[in-house]
Design an enzyme around this catalytic site. Structure first.
Site, PDB file in Angstrom:
ATOM      1  N   ILE A   7       0.862  -1.189   0.000  1.00 53.39           N
ATOM      2  CA  ILE A   7       0.000   0.000   0.000  1.00 53.39           C
ATOM      3  C   ILE A   7       0.893   1.233   0.000  1.00 53.39           C
ATOM      4  O   ILE A   7       1.693   1.428   0.937  1.00 53.39           O
ATOM      5  CB  ILE A   7      -0.917   0.012   1.242  1.00 53.39           C
ATOM      6  N   TYR A 156      -6.128  18.356 -10.002  1.00 55.08           N
ATOM      7  CA  TYR A 156      -6.493  17.100  -9.326  1.00 55.08           C
ATOM      8  C   TYR A 156      -7.421  16.261 -10.221  1.00 55.08           C
ATOM      9  O   TYR A 156      -7.196  15.062 -10.413  1.00 55.08           O
ATOM     10  CB  TYR A 156      -7.172  17.410  -7.989  1.00 55.08           C
ATOM     11  N   LYS A 160      -6.732  12.460 -12.015  1.00 53.36           N
ATOM     12  CA  LYS A 160      -7.485  11.229 -11.754  1.00 53.36           C
ATOM     13  C   LYS A 160      -8.139  10.702 -13.036  1.00 53.36           C
ATOM     14  O   LYS A 160      -8.259   9.491 -13.219  1.00 53.36           O
ATOM     15  CB  LYS A 160      -8.532  11.462 -10.662  1.00 53.36           C
ATOM     16  N   THR A 191     -10.277  12.969   5.945  1.00 51.84           N
ATOM     17  CA  THR A 191      -8.818  12.846   6.043  1.00 51.84           C
ATOM     18  C   THR A 191      -8.243  14.247   5.881  1.00 51.84           C
ATOM     19  O   THR A 191      -8.983  15.206   5.662  1.00 51.84           O
ATOM     20  CB  THR A 191      -8.282  11.959   4.898  1.00 51.84           C
TER      21      THR A 191
HETATM   22  N1  LIG Z   1     -10.104  12.238   0.968  1.00 52.20           N
HETATM   23  C1  LIG Z   1     -11.047  12.091   0.048  1.00 52.20           C
HETATM   24  O1  LIG Z   1     -12.211  12.468   0.250  1.00 52.20           O
HETATM   25  C2  LIG Z   1     -10.723  11.407  -1.260  1.00 52.20           C
HETATM   26  C3  LIG Z   1     -11.735  11.293  -2.230  1.00 52.20           C
HETATM   27  C4  LIG Z   1     -11.472  10.622  -3.415  1.00 52.20           C
HETATM   28  C5  LIG Z   1     -10.214  10.073  -3.633  1.00 52.20           C
HETATM   29  N2  LIG Z   1      -9.239  10.199  -2.679  1.00 52.20           N
HETATM   30  C6  LIG Z   1      -7.934   9.569  -2.947  1.00 52.20           C
HETATM   31  O2  LIG Z   1      -7.642   8.650  -1.903  1.00 52.20           O
HETATM   32  C7  LIG Z   1      -6.206   8.542  -1.733  1.00 52.20           C
HETATM   33  C8  LIG Z   1      -5.853   8.762  -0.263  1.00 52.20           C
HETATM   34  O3  LIG Z   1      -6.310  10.056   0.095  1.00 52.20           O
HETATM   35  P1  LIG Z   1      -6.377  10.573   1.607  1.00 52.20           P
HETATM   36  O4  LIG Z   1      -7.624  11.335   1.734  1.00 52.20           O
HETATM   37  O5  LIG Z   1      -6.061   9.452   2.540  1.00 52.20           O
HETATM   38  O6  LIG Z   1      -5.172  11.643   1.569  1.00 52.20           O
HETATM   39  P2  LIG Z   1      -4.102  12.058   2.693  1.00 52.20           P
HETATM   40  O7  LIG Z   1      -4.694  11.923   4.034  1.00 52.20           O
HETATM   41  O8  LIG Z   1      -3.574  13.384   2.252  1.00 52.20           O
HETATM   42  O9  LIG Z   1      -2.973  10.925   2.528  1.00 52.20           O
HETATM   43  C9  LIG Z   1      -2.232  10.825   1.340  1.00 52.20           C
HETATM   44  C10 LIG Z   1      -1.024   9.945   1.586  1.00 52.20           C
HETATM   45  O10 LIG Z   1      -0.166   9.973   0.412  1.00 52.20           O
HETATM   46  C11 LIG Z   1       1.164  10.267   0.858  1.00 52.20           C
HETATM   47  N3  LIG Z   1       1.977  10.887  -0.189  1.00 52.20           N
HETATM   48  C12 LIG Z   1       1.924  12.162  -0.638  1.00 52.20           C
HETATM   49  N4  LIG Z   1       2.875  12.359  -1.576  1.00 52.20           N
HETATM   50  C13 LIG Z   1       3.525  11.172  -1.709  1.00 52.20           C
HETATM   51  C14 LIG Z   1       4.619  10.741  -2.493  1.00 52.20           C
HETATM   52  N5  LIG Z   1       5.251  11.556  -3.352  1.00 52.20           N
HETATM   53  N6  LIG Z   1       5.031   9.451  -2.392  1.00 52.20           N
HETATM   54  C15 LIG Z   1       4.421   8.610  -1.525  1.00 52.20           C
HETATM   55  N7  LIG Z   1       3.400   8.961  -0.726  1.00 52.20           N
HETATM   56  C16 LIG Z   1       2.963  10.237  -0.818  1.00 52.20           C
HETATM   57  C17 LIG Z   1       0.963  11.170   2.047  1.00 52.20           C
HETATM   58  O11 LIG Z   1       2.153  11.265   2.813  1.00 52.20           O
HETATM   59  P3  LIG Z   1       2.295  12.433   3.940  1.00 52.20           P
HETATM   60  O12 LIG Z   1       1.550  11.900   5.112  1.00 52.20           O
HETATM   61  O13 LIG Z   1       3.713  12.576   4.253  1.00 52.20           O
HETATM   62  O14 LIG Z   1       1.726  13.672   3.322  1.00 52.20           O
HETATM   63  C18 LIG Z   1      -0.162  10.442   2.755  1.00 52.20           C
HETATM   64  O15 LIG Z   1       0.315   9.346   3.480  1.00 52.20           O
HETATM   65  C19 LIG Z   1      -5.595   9.574  -2.680  1.00 52.20           C
HETATM   66  O16 LIG Z   1      -5.189   8.948  -3.866  1.00 52.20           O
HETATM   67  C20 LIG Z   1      -6.755  10.535  -2.946  1.00 52.20           C
HETATM   68  O17 LIG Z   1      -6.615  11.225  -4.166  1.00 52.20           O
HETATM   69  C21 LIG Z   1      -9.459  10.853  -1.505  1.00 52.20           C
END
Ligand SMILES: NC(=O)c1ccc[n+]([C@@H]2O[C@H](COP(=O)([O-])OP(=O)(O)OC[C@H]3O[C@@H](n4cnc5c(N)ncnc54)[C@H](OP(=O)(O)O)[C@@H]3O)[C@@H](O)[C@H]2O)c1
Length: 234
Positions: A7, A156, A160, A191
């Site tokens: 992951i 963004y 996607k 998040t």
């Molecule tokens: N949140 C939503 O409502 C939502 C909706 C649709 C899709 N998504 C997708 O779901 C996924 C997870 O989102 P989330 O909400 O859990 O976001 P998040 O809380 O911001 O977590 C994102 C994770 O990715 C890591 N990351 C950032 N840049 C990276 C890099 N260059 N290499 C490796 N890891 C990196 C971050 O590390 P750090 O902790 O160091 O920053 C963090 O662990 C993403 O792909 C997002 O686009 C989210």
């Protein structure tokens, strides 16, 4: 049966919840750690046998290939790859006020779109030897052109939509080798990215994604789904 999963972006948010969910099911989790100060060490205390933390920056080719080599030192095969790491680097600025000299399009594509492709390229030899041959790209409803309602968030959303296209191309390419690719929308989650007003806790999305990962898939099944398994329009 899934025995091993990798992951990316497992430090927090959905990635952390996914790591916890797969560990609870007795699956060995390789957790990509971007932030050395993340909560993953705490999770390792609860699951000392099942969790291996691997440093990973998906924008750096050498980091991705090193991560694949590190996993190969532990196991001969990997069952599931979850490309979860993602960034949202912009605000909802209307077009007239957008500074197009600074819009972080390339930075966003580097993580959200090219990151997963680097991962697939470097982890393919391990996945080929795995029993499941399943790649899950964490996409978003923001990548759906058919359902698009936004009037901003260009970088963004484009990243996607491009990830969705990438998922389809990979499915075409890897179908003869028995692979299944999924592009999953995890819901609007509370998040750092989704904010405090969002609909669901990331644990709920992680549970849905775990159930989808555990299903038997045919290569021609739908690719782009929400976390309940409902198809989304491309
Ligand atoms: N949140 C939503 O409502 C939502 C909706 C649709 C899709 N998504 C997708 O779901 C996924 C997870 O989102 P989330 O909400 O859990 O976001 P998040 O809380 O911001 O977590 C994102 C994770 O990715 C890591 N990351 C950032 N840049 C990276 C890099 N260059 N290499 C490796 N890891 C990196 C971050 O590390 P750090 O902790 O160091 O920053 C963090 O662990 C993403 O792909 C997002 O686009 C989210």
């Amino acid at each position: 049966m899934i025995k091993t999963v990798f992951i990316s972006g497992a430090d927090k948010g959905l990635g952390f919840s996914l790591a916890q969910r797969f560990l609870q099911a007795g699956i060995h989790v390789f957790a990509g750690q971007y932030d050395p100060d993340s909560g993953l060490p705490g999770l390792a205390e609860s699951f000392p046998q099942g969790l291996t933390v691997i440093p990973l920056d998906v924008t750096q080719m050498d980091s991705v290939s090193r991560a694949a080599s590190q996993v190969a030192e532990f196991v001969p095969a990997l069952d599931v790859l979850i490309n979860n790491a993602g960034v949202m680097l912009e605000t909802r600025t209307p077009l007239p006020e957008l500074d197009l000299t600074r819009l972080p399009v390339l930075e966003t594509l580097e993580v959200n779109t090219l990151g997963p492709l680097r991962m697939v390229q470097q982890f393919l030899p391990l996945l080929e030897k795995g029993g499941r041959k399943l790649i899950i790209n964490i996409s978003s409803e923001a990548g759906s052109i058919g359902n698009c309602w936004r009037e901003s968030e260009f970088a963004y959303s484009m990243s996607k939509a491009a990830l969705n296209m990438q998922s389809k191309i990979l499915q075409n390419y890897l179908k003869p080798r028995g692979f299944k690719i999924l592009a999953l929308h995890p819901g609007w989650m509370r998040t750092d990215m989704g904010g405090t007003e969002a609909d669901i806790h990331p644990d709920e999305a992680a549970d849905g994604i775990f159930r989808l990962a555990d299903r038997d898939w045919m290569p021609d099944d739908e690719i782009y789904l929400d976390y309940h398994g409902q198809p989304l329009p491309w």
